[in-house]
Design a protein around this motif. Sequence first.
Motif, PDB file in Angstrom:
ATOM      1  N   UNK A  53       0.839  -1.198   0.000  1.00 11.01           N
ATOM      2  CA  UNK A  53       0.000   0.000   0.000  1.00 11.01           C
ATOM      3  C   UNK A  53       0.875   1.250   0.000  1.00 11.01           C
ATOM      4  N   UNK A  54       1.148   1.752  -1.176  1.00 11.43           N
ATOM      5  CA  UNK A  54       2.029   2.898  -1.383  1.00 11.43           C
ATOM      6  C   UNK A  54       1.463   4.157  -0.729  1.00 11.43           C
ATOM      7  N   UNK A  55       2.286   4.826   0.062  1.00 11.42           N
ATOM      8  CA  UNK A  55       1.988   6.076   0.769  1.00 11.42           C
ATOM      9  C   UNK A  55       0.928   5.928   1.861  1.00 11.42           C
ATOM     10  N   UNK A  56       0.478   4.720   2.133  1.00  2.25           N
ATOM     11  CA  UNK A  56      -0.520   4.544   3.186  1.00  2.25           C
ATOM     12  C   UNK A  56       0.079   4.745   4.576  1.00  2.25           C
ATOM     13  N   UNK A  57       1.298   4.281   4.767  1.00  2.00           N
ATOM     14  CA  UNK A  57       1.920   4.412   6.092  1.00  2.00           C
ATOM     15  C   UNK A  57       2.138   5.879   6.451  1.00  2.00           C
ATOM     16  N   UNK A  58       2.660   6.653   5.523  1.00  2.00           N
ATOM     17  CA  UNK A  58       2.898   8.069   5.825  1.00  2.00           C
ATOM     18  C   UNK A  58       1.572   8.794   6.034  1.00  2.00           C
TER      19      UNK A  58
END
Length: 281
Positions: A53-58
């Motif tokens: 999940x790209x950019x989900x953590x940030x």
Amino acid sequence: MNEQCLIIEGGGFKTGFTSGVLDAFIATNYNPFETFYGVSGGSVAMSYFLANQYRFCIKAIRHLAKDEQFANYRRTFGKQGYMDIDFIAEVANKKVPFNIKKALKSVDSNQINIIVTNKRSGIPEYINPSIDTWIDAVIASCTMPFVTKGTHFLQGSAYFDGGWSDPIPVKKAYEKGVKHIVLLRTTPLDIKSTQSWSDYFGSIYFSENKNLKDVFERCHQKYNDALSFIESPPKDLIIEQIAPIKLLLSGTYTYTGKTIMKDYRYGLDLGLKFVQSKKNH
């Protein structure tokens, strides 16, 4: 066993840096890893990475940083603590949804390790998450004494932050047969740990419980022991590290929206450079 192992150190809001490194991996389809260890905030970053999940953590970190439901100084001496760690569940379920099913499909759950500290024994446990336990395991791994509620229950046992019992689980991975480790750090390589205020306070607060007293007295020593192992690893072990050159702008508990994003972009840059170095070999 020649598999590659990814170990992700914790660090509270310094995890913005980690999420940048892992987004670089996602963007370049770089994932040669078969075994994973996530500690505290590192378990959050590991989770979104395994779900690709790209950019989900940030997004999740920024959401936590600006939401008063998560961090509120007026709760410092209350039951939930300054940081309401249970709010992570709402973020993972609703605000920035974590795709557990996709994460579990990406790798055998036996190869995923979320590190927690058993509050009764003081020893680290390495939880292999299921669809029902994953988010609770992450919350347990992030439950910091004196900052959050201090204890999280999972399947009847009480746990808190895994960083207190095994902050950098390189020895554990090696004992399990791993021969190649990529370690994501949130502190510069040359910085040793010293006893923090929370370690000192914990050793006094839990003075009547020998197991927990030892955990807080020896936490910084365990960290430095791991660094010594990394500096002089066994001959049959490769350890590669991705770490900031100097202290990150965000701290474990101190941050602004700007510092988080600057750390994130720094991590993204180092992650891309690491992947490029692999392609050049």
